[in-house]
Design a protein around this motif. Structure first.
Motif, PDB file in Angstrom:
ATOM      1  N   LEU A 149      45.412  51.742  46.223  1.00 34.27           N
ATOM      2  CA  LEU A 149      46.205  50.961  45.268  1.00 34.27           C
ATOM      3  C   LEU A 149      47.264  51.823  44.591  1.00 34.27           C
ATOM      4  O   LEU A 149      48.389  51.378  44.369  1.00 34.27           O
ATOM      5  N   THR A 152      50.013  52.306  47.049  1.00 30.09           N
ATOM      6  CA  THR A 152      50.744  51.043  47.187  1.00 30.09           C
ATOM      7  C   THR A 152      51.675  50.854  46.001  1.00 30.09           C
ATOM      8  O   THR A 152      52.839  50.464  46.158  1.00 30.09           O
ATOM      9  N   LYS A 153      51.151  51.145  44.805  1.00 31.69           N
ATOM     10  CA  LYS A 153      51.972  51.049  43.587  1.00 31.69           C
ATOM     11  C   LYS A 153      53.179  51.978  43.674  1.00 31.69           C
ATOM     12  O   LYS A 153      54.271  51.660  43.207  1.00 31.69           O
ATOM     13  N   GLY A 155      54.914  52.534  46.122  1.00 31.87           N
ATOM     14  CA  GLY A 155      55.918  52.018  47.046  1.00 31.87           C
ATOM     15  C   GLY A 155      55.679  52.327  48.513  1.00 31.87           C
ATOM     16  O   GLY A 155      56.513  52.023  49.364  1.00 31.87           O
ATOM     17  N   THR A 157      54.197  51.997  52.253  1.00 32.85           N
ATOM     18  CA  THR A 157      53.781  50.905  53.132  1.00 32.85           C
ATOM     19  C   THR A 157      52.375  51.186  53.652  1.00 32.85           C
ATOM     20  O   THR A 157      51.856  52.310  53.528  1.00 32.85           O
ATOM     21  N   ASN A 187      46.763  38.748  45.380  1.00 34.29           N
ATOM     22  CA  ASN A 187      47.537  39.617  46.262  1.00 34.29           C
ATOM     23  C   ASN A 187      47.523  41.056  45.751  1.00 34.29           C
ATOM     24  O   ASN A 187      46.987  41.347  44.674  1.00 34.29           O
ATOM     25  N   ARG A 188      48.128  41.945  46.533  1.00 37.32           N
ATOM     26  CA  ARG A 188      48.077  43.371  46.185  1.00 37.32           C
ATOM     27  C   ARG A 188      48.828  43.689  44.895  1.00 37.32           C
ATOM     28  O   ARG A 188      48.439  44.592  44.155  1.00 37.32           O
ATOM     29  N   HIS A 189      49.905  42.938  44.618  1.00 38.19           N
ATOM     30  CA  HIS A 189      50.672  43.197  43.390  1.00 38.19           C
ATOM     31  C   HIS A 189      49.840  42.861  42.151  1.00 38.19           C
ATOM     32  O   HIS A 189      49.845  43.600  41.162  1.00 38.19           O
ATOM     33  N   GLN A 190      49.126  41.743  42.210  1.00 37.55           N
ATOM     34  CA  GLN A 190      48.240  41.379  41.100  1.00 37.55           C
ATOM     35  C   GLN A 190      47.087  42.380  40.972  1.00 37.55           C
ATOM     36  O   GLN A 190      46.654  42.697  39.868  1.00 37.55           O
ATOM     37  N   ILE A 192      47.187  45.589  41.710  1.00 37.70           N
ATOM     38  CA  ILE A 192      47.728  46.797  41.066  1.00 37.70           C
ATOM     39  C   ILE A 192      47.872  46.568  39.570  1.00 37.70           C
ATOM     40  O   ILE A 192      47.473  47.413  38.751  1.00 37.70           O
ATOM     41  N   GLN A 193      48.428  45.408  39.194  1.00 39.01           N
ATOM     42  CA  GLN A 193      48.649  45.104  37.776  1.00 39.01           C
ATOM     43  C   GLN A 193      47.323  45.076  37.005  1.00 39.01           C
ATOM     44  O   GLN A 193      47.205  45.669  35.937  1.00 39.01           O
ATOM     45  N   GLU A 196      45.718  48.549  36.743  1.00 35.50           N
ATOM     46  CA  GLU A 196      46.437  49.368  35.748  1.00 35.50           C
ATOM     47  C   GLU A 196      46.048  48.973  34.341  1.00 35.50           C
ATOM     48  O   GLU A 196      45.779  49.838  33.486  1.00 35.50           O
TER      49      GLU A 196
END
Length: 201
Positions: A149, A152-153, A155, A157, A187-190, A192-193, A196
């Motif tokens: 994660l 991924t955060k 940037g 790939t 999803n992966r963005h959520q 990471i958020q 964090e």
């Protein structure tokens, strides 16, 4: 006399805090700073007894300044003040062993009392923040999931992460998928958020 450096990027709040604290007989504000770099320079120059650091300072955050103070081993106690009751911020502050961590909506009397307690060797937390610490959730992520994660955060790939960690693309995707499930997001963005905010990455 307690010599203090205050770092706060909101000019009105900086002025108000300085004016109110200067009313105390045993407190002297030796410098004001409006960003992290100014704060670090002021602390190095004045070697205060205590620095009060806003967490969201430009250039360097209050936590980054605190980390630098620890690395330099300066004899300066630290209090973080913040609008945010974020678990990740609180955990970082605890890891840095800051002496005080206060919310900005506390009354000035609480701040003054906290200053004196810190100077007497105590650690001070706003009550709401203490509850956050008490209710701290267990991190469900494995070290590898956290690592994926974090990358991924940053940037990277899936292919780049696989190369860095010597894994296959499918294994990386599995780690991300498992993290998404554990964090109960879509999803992966959520993922990471949320990780964090919880202080898990």
């Amino acid at each position: 006399m307690i010599r203090i450096v205050i770092a706060e990027d909101q000019t009105m709040l900086l002025g108000a805090m300085t004016a109110l604290l200067q009313l105390e007989d045993d407190i002297k504000i030796v410098a004001q700073a409006r960003n992290g770099l100014e704060a670090l320079a002021a602390i190095e120059k004045h070697q205060p007894d205590l620095c009060i650091l806003d967490i969201e300072l430009p250039n360097m955050t209050g936590l980054e300044v605190a980390k630098r103070i620890r690395e330099q081993e300066w004899d300066c106690k630290m209090m973080i003040v913040t609008t945010f009751a974020r678990a990740s911020y609180l955990q970082q502050a605890m890891d840095l062993k800051v002496e005080g961590y206060l919310l900005k909506d506390e009354p000035i009397e609480f701040l003054v009392e906290a200053i004196h307690k810190v100077m007497n060797g105590e650690r001070v937390l706003s009550p709401d923040l203490a509850m956050h610490l008490f209710l701290k959730e267990e991190n469900p992520l494995t070290e590898r999931e956290q690592e994926v994660l974090r990358l991924t955060k940053g940037g990277k790939t899936t292919e780049q992460i696989a190369t860095v960690l010597y894994l296959t693309n499918g294994t990386v995707r599995n780690y991300i998928s498992t993290a998404i499930q554990k964090l109960e997001v879509e999803n992966r963005h959520q993922a990471i958020q949320k990780a964090e905010e919880k202080g898990w990455i």
